[in-house]
Write a protein that holds these residues in place. Structure first.
Motif, PDB file in Angstrom:
ATOM      1  N   PHE A   1      12.353  19.790  -7.614  1.00 46.49           N
ATOM      2  CA  PHE A   1      10.952  19.430  -7.405  1.00 46.49           C
ATOM      3  C   PHE A   1      10.096  19.575  -8.665  1.00 46.49           C
TER       4      PHE A   1
ATOM      5  N   TYR B   1      19.829  15.223   0.048  1.00 45.83           N
ATOM      6  CA  TYR B   1      19.412  16.617  -0.101  1.00 45.83           C
ATOM      7  C   TYR B   1      19.217  17.261   1.272  1.00 45.83           C
ATOM      8  N   ARG B   2      18.564  16.547   2.190  1.00 47.64           N
ATOM      9  CA  ARG B   2      18.406  17.065   3.557  1.00 47.64           C
ATOM     10  C   ARG B   2      19.773  17.371   4.175  1.00 47.64           C
TER      11      ARG B   2
ATOM     12  N   ILE C   1      16.500  11.998  -1.331  1.00 50.83           N
ATOM     13  CA  ILE C   1      15.923  12.931  -0.357  1.00 50.83           C
ATOM     14  C   ILE C   1      16.832  13.054   0.856  1.00 50.83           C
TER      15      ILE C   1
ATOM     16  N   ALA D   1       6.174  13.552  -3.460  1.00 49.14           N
ATOM     17  CA  ALA D   1       7.429  13.722  -2.714  1.00 49.14           C
ATOM     18  C   ALA D   1       8.115  15.030  -3.076  1.00 49.14           C
ATOM     19  N   ASN D   2       7.875  15.525  -4.310  1.00 52.25           N
ATOM     20  CA  ASN D   2       8.569  16.738  -4.750  1.00 52.25           C
ATOM     21  C   ASN D   2       8.202  17.961  -3.911  1.00 52.25           C
TER      22      ASN D   2
ATOM     23  N   LEU E   1      12.102  14.931  -8.674  1.00 54.46           N
ATOM     24  CA  LEU E   1      11.407  14.049  -7.747  1.00 54.46           C
ATOM     25  C   LEU E   1       9.968  13.834  -8.201  1.00 54.46           C
TER      26      LEU E   1
ATOM     27  N   GLU F   1       6.566  17.991  -1.061  1.00 48.77           N
ATOM     28  CA  GLU F   1       6.830  17.718   0.355  1.00 48.77           C
ATOM     29  C   GLU F   1       8.291  18.000   0.696  1.00 48.77           C
ATOM     30  N   THR F   2       9.187  17.579  -0.182  1.00 41.91           N
ATOM     31  CA  THR F   2      10.619  17.796   0.040  1.00 41.91           C
ATOM     32  C   THR F   2      10.969  19.279  -0.021  1.00 41.91           C
TER      33      THR F   2
ATOM     34  N   GLU G   1       9.687  20.887   3.178  1.00 45.09           N
ATOM     35  CA  GLU G   1      10.493  20.453   4.318  1.00 45.09           C
ATOM     36  C   GLU G   1      11.824  21.187   4.350  1.00 45.09           C
TER      37      GLU G   1
END
Length: 311
Positions: free
Chosen positions: A34, A291-292, A288, A42-43, A38, A45-46, A49
């Motif tokens: 992050f 990564y999830r 993303i 988005a960094n 990213l 947020e990811t 999350e």
């Protein structure tokens, strides 16, 4: 517990410290994903999350970075925001930890540095996106990621979607073999290709459950082996990019890097940014998604490792 005494240069959050003391499952996360990997927003947020997902699965998240020169295991939300939003944040591999400490800089930790810090405080499992490895042309440039040598001496389970697509995958796998780093395909006999399921290369070992990975790691520790166990977790098929299309974009990215004379540590972010812009954000979506997927598997492995430790 190593790395958590008052004399240690590593700061460990109270939440992570308490979980480790009780042998509860903890999952380490890197910060360069992050800080440098990213785009904003988005960094952050990811990153948030990922931590939410880990907690929902009954595991303690331990996002790792450097704050004001201090290696920190278990960044607070405010620290994640701080590292995500500043252009002054540097990238720190293992060798850079001493210089960021001296300069009191903020830094995102690479896979190599994150694995080292996680292991030092007793964390057994680490999830990331894609590994560093051998760059194309390394036979003359000697451009290899420090991730390889660091993982050869850091006994931890590392869940990734293979080496980054811009790398020389065949040479990277050869280096893993040279350093006796076991590579295990999760539910697959093929080495994952980061944005795609199959890199085109086989893996020598396979595991079909988190428990199998945990037992491999436990046996490795019982033998006193020094290397990490690398788990190749392919991106879900419906989330992968078109392999032929991706190959063409990667060729364009390398040509652009050569033209701009981008070398060394700057090459990976340049190439990934080029791919993201050229694919209209398709590679960002895939990044993303994988990564999830790795965070989810990391939670399962962390729980299995914790169960063995408590038993």
């Amino acid at each position: 517990m190593p790395g958590t005494t008052a004399s240690s240069p590593i700061r460990v959050s109270d939440e992570v410290r308490a979980a480790l003391a009780e042998d509860l499952p903890v999952l380490a996360l890197e910060s360069t994903i992050f800080t440098h990997g990213l785009p904003r927003p988005a960094n952050v947020e990811t990153a948030r999350e990922a931590e939410r997902t880990i907690r929902e699965k009954g595991v303690v998240p331990a996002t790792i970075g450097v704050v004001g020169g201090v290696p920190t295991v278990g960044l607070s939300d405010a620290e994640i925001e701080r590292l995500s939003s500043s252009d002054a944040v540097v990238k720190a591999s293992v060798r850079d930890l001493i210089t960021t400490a001296e300069s009191k800089q903020d830094a995102g930790t690479t896979i190599a540095a994150t694995a080292l810090l996680a292991h030092r405080v007793g964390i057994a499992v680490f999830s990331t996106g894609g590994l560093g490895g051998v760059h194309h042309g390394a036979s003359t440039t000697f451009d290899e990621s420090a991730d390889i040598t660091s993982l050869a001496t850091t006994p931890i389970v590392l869940v990734s979607s293979g080496a980054k697509a811009i790398l020389d995958i065949g040479a990277t796998l050869e280096r893993f073999e040279t350093y006796s780093i076991p590579v295990v395909g999760y539910g697959t006999d093929r080495y994952p290709g980061f944005f795609v399921q199959d890199s085109g290369f086989p893996v020598p070992n396979r595991a079909d459950s988190p428990e199998a990975i945990a037992h491999m790691f436990d046996f490795s520790r019982s033998l006193g082996l020094s290397s990490a166990v690398l788990v190749g977790n392919p991106i879900p098929e419906h989330e992968q990019m078109d392999p032929a299309y991706l190959d063409g974009v990667i060729e364009q990215a390398w040509a652009a890097a050569e033209a701009a004379q981008v070398r060394g540590q700057d090459a990976t972010p340049f190439l990934l940014d080029f791919i993201q812009r050229s694919t209209g954000g398709e590679s960002l979506r895939a990044n993303i998604a994988l990564y999830r997927n790795n965070v989810a598997l990391g939670c399962e492995v962390a729980r299995a490792v914790s169960s063995i430790s408590r038993a």
